[in-house]
Design an enzyme around this catalytic site. Structure first.
Site, PDB file in Angstrom:
ATOM      1  N   ASP A 204       0.827  -1.204   0.000  1.00  0.00           N
ATOM      2  CA  ASP A 204       0.000   0.000   0.000  1.00  0.00           C
ATOM      3  C   ASP A 204       0.872   1.271   0.000  1.00  0.00           C
ATOM      4  O   ASP A 204       1.904   1.329   0.684  1.00  0.00           O
ATOM      5  CB  ASP A 204      -0.865  -0.032   1.277  1.00  0.00           C
ATOM      6  CG  ASP A 204      -1.958   1.019   1.285  1.00  0.00           C
ATOM      7  OD1 ASP A 204      -2.824   0.972   0.399  1.00  0.00           O
ATOM      8  OD2 ASP A 204      -1.936   1.891   2.184  1.00  0.00           O
ATOM      9  N   HIS A 328     -10.115  -0.733  -6.174  1.00  0.00           N
ATOM     10  CA  HIS A 328     -11.120  -0.345  -5.181  1.00  0.00           C
ATOM     11  C   HIS A 328     -11.085   1.144  -4.842  1.00  0.00           C
ATOM     12  O   HIS A 328     -11.826   1.582  -3.962  1.00  0.00           O
ATOM     13  CB  HIS A 328     -10.900  -1.174  -3.922  1.00  0.00           C
ATOM     14  CG  HIS A 328      -9.576  -0.883  -3.284  1.00  0.00           C
ATOM     15  ND1 HIS A 328      -8.374  -1.183  -3.899  1.00  0.00           N
ATOM     16  CD2 HIS A 328      -9.255  -0.293  -2.117  1.00  0.00           C
ATOM     17  CE1 HIS A 328      -7.385  -0.782  -3.137  1.00  0.00           C
ATOM     18  NE2 HIS A 328      -7.891  -0.244  -2.044  1.00  0.00           N
TER      19      HIS A 328
HETATM   20  C1  NOJ Z   1      -4.381   3.070  -0.776  1.00  0.00           C
HETATM   21  C2  NOJ Z   1      -5.518   2.110  -0.711  1.00  0.00           C
HETATM   22  O1  NOJ Z   1      -5.688   1.512  -1.962  1.00  0.00           O
HETATM   23  C3  NOJ Z   1      -6.721   2.886  -0.256  1.00  0.00           C
HETATM   24  O2  NOJ Z   1      -7.897   2.129  -0.350  1.00  0.00           O
HETATM   25  C4  NOJ Z   1      -6.470   3.349   1.153  1.00  0.00           C
HETATM   26  O3  NOJ Z   1      -7.551   4.135   1.576  1.00  0.00           O
HETATM   27  C5  NOJ Z   1      -5.186   4.153   1.227  1.00  0.00           C
HETATM   28  N1  NOJ Z   1      -4.117   3.525   0.546  1.00  0.00           N
HETATM   29  C6  NOJ Z   1      -4.741   4.339   2.654  1.00  0.00           C
HETATM   30  O4  NOJ Z   1      -4.233   3.122   3.138  1.00  0.00           O
END
Ligand code: NOJ
Length: 540
Positions: A204, A328
Site C-alpha cells: 500500500d 477499489h
Molecule cells: C491506498 C488504498 O488503496 C486505499 O484504499 C487506502 O484508503 C489508502 N491507501 C490508505 O491506506
C-alpha cells in the site's frame, strides 16, 4: 500452461483483486469473508486466474475498511480465523492460484498497540515509531502538509502536547520508517506471512513511506481545481517519493527474495519516470510497481497508444511491465468508458505485454453503483461531502446470480447491490457466448496458453485518431496482431508495407471469430480483434 521453467509465475499470471468485504458472504452477516472466497476459488480457476490479491484482512477498527491495521499478523474476525486463512491458502494453491496479501506499511491504526504505547508519553520507547513533532511557536502544525482524505495531516495530542502526522485519516498515524526498530518489526510481519506460504504482497502507498527529514512545507499546486480533493492544493514533493524510500523498498525486496519465487507489487501513483525508479537501480526494488496509466488517461486512441509506448520505452532493461484497468479506489471501467468500450479495454488489458491485474466484477461489466448520501461508508466520501469522492460505488457486492442480493449474501449487504444484478451476474453470463464474462474468459485462456501473449515482444504497428494496432511475437515464431477501435464509429485498418494474413481468434463481437484477415481490415465501432498471424513464410 506452456511456459519455460525459468519465467517467474508473476510475469505470465493474470492477477485478480478481491475486495474481501464485497466478494462473497458465507456467514450471513452482510460482509464478505474468507470462507466466501474459498467457495469461489473454482470460479476463479475456471476463469483462468493464476493469482489473487486480497485487500486487507487483518484486525482493524475499519476506519478505512482494513487499511487501518491494528495487528499485522492476525485475521479480522469479520473475515474469519487464521485456520480459515490457512485453508484458503491451501485450497488456492491446490488450484494453481497464488495468493498475495495487501501489506500496509505506511501507517497503522491508531488502535494498534504500537501507537497506543507511542502516544502514552514523550518518553515512551515507541515514541519514535511514529512521526511526532512540536507545533510552531504560535501553536500551529509543524508544516502545511495535507491529508489525502481531507483536512490537515497533523493531529494535536493534548496529553503529550505534540502533533502526530497522518497522511490519511487521523485514525491512521504514519509509521516512522527512519526508525530501524520499525523496519525490523514490519519485515518480521512480512516474514510471518511468507513463512505460511503467501506468494507475495501488494504494498500500500509505497511512495508515501518516507518523508522529508526536515519536514519542509509543500509548495502550492498551480493547477489545482475546486472539484479535486483538497490534498491536491499542494504538490506533495516533501511528503512523498523521497529518495530514501528506495533503500526501504530494496530491503523489502530482500526479505521477499529470501523465500524464492515471491513477488512485491507496489502501489504508486506517480508520473512514469518517477515510477520507474521503484524497480530499483539493479532491478532490486519492487518486482512490479503498479502501472496506473490506463486508469487515469482519457480513453482516446492517440493518448492511450502514446502512453503505452512511453511506458514500454521507459522500462528499465530488466523491468517487467504490468497493466491495471480498475481497483477499489477508482471509478469502475464501465462507468468511465461505457459498456462497449469496456470490451475493447478487456482485449487491450489481456493482450498488452505485462502482467494484467483485474478488479473483481470487471469481468462481468459491473458498474459504479449510486449510493445515497445517507448510505455512504467511505471516509474519503464522508470527509469531503461536496466533492463526490466516495469510493463506495466501485466497492459494491459481487453479482453472482439473480437471487436476492445477487447471491452475494442471504442478508442485506454492508453496501447496496447494483439494481442491474438480475442481468449483470456471473450465472447469467457464464454460458452466454456474447457476454463480457465469456470475452474475458476467452482472452485469459488464450493469453495463458500463448507465450507470444504472456511473455512475447510488443511492437506498435499503427495508431490513428480511432485505432491502435500492435503485434505480439514469441521467439518460437507465433504471432498475434491486435487491432482496437477506441471509438463508436467504424474504421479501416490499412495494411501498407508488409501484408499480414491470419485469422481472428478472439473478438469483442464473437461472430468475428475464425474470420480470415488479409489486406484492409474494416472494424465496426467499439470493435477489437485478436488475429493469429500466419507464419511469416505464408505471408505474401
Ligand atoms: C491506498 C488504498 O488503496 C486505499 O484504499 C487506502 O484508503 C489508502 N491507501 C490508505 O491506506
Amino acid at each position: 500452461m506452456s511456459m519455460p521453467e525459468n519465467v517467474p509465475w508473476w510475469k505470465t499470471a493474470v492477477i485478480y483483486q478481491i475486495y474481501p468485504r464485497s466478494f462473497s458472504d458465507a456467514n450471513r452477516d452482510g460482509i464478505g469473508d474468507l470462507q466466501g472466497i474459498i467457495g469461489k476459488l473454482d470460479y476463479l480457476q475456471w476463469l483462468g486466474i493464476r493469482a489473487i490479491w486480497i485487500s486487507p484482512i487483518y484486525p482493524s477498527p475499519m476506519a478505512d475498511f482494513g487499511y487501518d491495521v491494528s495487528d499485522y499478523t492476525g485475521i479480522n474476525p469479520i473475515f474469519g480465523t487464521m485456520a480459515d486463512f490457512d485453508r484458503l491458502l491451501n485450497e488456492a494453491h491446490a488450484r494453481d492460484l497464488n495468493v498475495l496479501l495487501d501489506f500496509v506499511p505506511n501507517h497503522t491504526s491508531d488502535r494498534h498497540p504500537w501507537f497506543i504505547e507511542s502516544k502514552r508519553s514523550k518518553a515512551s520507547p515507541k515514541r519514535d515509531w511514529y512521526i511526532w513533532h512540536d507545533g510552531k511557536p504560535d501553536g500551529s502544525a509543524p508544516n502545511n502538509w495535507k491529508s489525502v482524505f481531507g483536512g490537515d495531516a497533523w493531529e494535536w495530542d493534548a496529553d503529550t502536547e505534540q502533533y502526530y502526522y497522518h497522511g490519511f485519516l487521523k485514525e491512521q498515524p504514519d509509521l516512522n520508517w527512519r526508525n530501524s526498530a520499525v523496519q525490523e518489526a514490519m519485515y518480521n510481519a512480512m516474514r510471518f506471512w511468507l513463512d505460511k506460504g503467501v506468494d507475495g504482497f501488494r504494498v500500500d502507498v509505497m511512495w508515501h513511506m518516507i518523508k522529508d527529514a526536515q519536514l519542509r512545507d509543500n509548495p502550492p499546486n498551480p493547477d489545482y481545481v475546486e472539484s479535486q480533493p483538497t490534498y491536491n492544493q499542494l504538490l506533495p514533493v516533501y511528503s512523498t517519493d523521497q529518495p530514501e524510500v528506495h533503500a526501504i523498498v530494496a530491503e523489502m525486496r530482500k526479505v521477499v527474495d529470501a523465500y524464492g519465487d515471491r513477488v512485491i507489487i507496489g502501489e504508486i501513483y506517480l508520473p512514469i519516470q518517477q515510477l520507474m525508479a521503484y524497480y530499483g537501480p539493479q532491478n532490486d526494488g519492487a518486482h512490479m510497481p503498479f502501472n496506473f496509466l490506463l486508469l487515469n488517461l482519457p480513453w482516446h486512441a492517440p493518448e492511450i497508444s502514446a502512453a503505452i509506448d512511453q511506458y514500454e520505452g521507459a522500462l528499465p532493461a530488466e523491468g517487467w511491465p504490468n497493466w491495471v484497468l480498475g481497483n477499489h479506489d477508482r471509478p469502475r471501467l464501465t462507468s468511465r468508458i461505457g459498456e462497449h468500450q469496456a470490451r475493447v479495454a478487456a482485449v487491450l488489458l489481456l493482450t498488452l505485454r505485462g502482467t494484467p491485474t483485474l478488479y473483481y466484477g470487471d469481468e462481468i461489466g459491473m458498474h459504479d453503483v449510486p449510493i445515497p448520501a445517507e448510505e455512504i461508508r467511505d471516509p474519503q466520501g464522508l470527509n469531503m461531502p461536496d466533492k463526490d469522492l466516495s469510493r463506495d460505488p466501485c466497492r459494491t457486492p459481487m453479482q453472482w446470480s439473480d437471487r436476492p442480493y445477487a447471491g452475494f449474501s442471504e442478508v442485506a449487504p454492508w453496501l447496496r447491490v447494483d439494481k442491474k444484478y438480475a442481468r449483470v451476474n456471473v450465472e447469467a453470463q457464464r454460458n452466454n457466448y456474447f457476454s463480457m464474462l465469456s470475452l474475458y474468459r476467452k482472452l485469459i485462456q488464450l493469453r495463458n496458453g500463448e507465450p507470444a501473449l504472456n511473455q512475447g515482444t510488443y511492437t506498435p504497428i499503427s495508431s490513428t485518431d480511432q485505432l491502435i494496432a500492435y503485434r505480439r511475437d514469441s521467439p518460437h515464431g507465433d504471432s498475434f496482431l491486435i487491432i482496437l477501435n477506441l471509438t463508436s464509429r467504424p474504421c479501416r485498418y490499412r495494411q501498407t508495407d508488409l501484408l499480414l494474413k491470419g485469422q481472428v481468434v478472439v473478438a469483442t463481437a464473437p461472430e468475428l471469430e475464425d474470420t480470415p484477415i488479409e489486406a484492409d481490415i474494416y472494424l465496426s465501432g467499439d470493435e477489437g480483434i485478436v488475429v493469429r498471424l500466419e507464419p511469416i513464410g505464408n505471408t505474401s
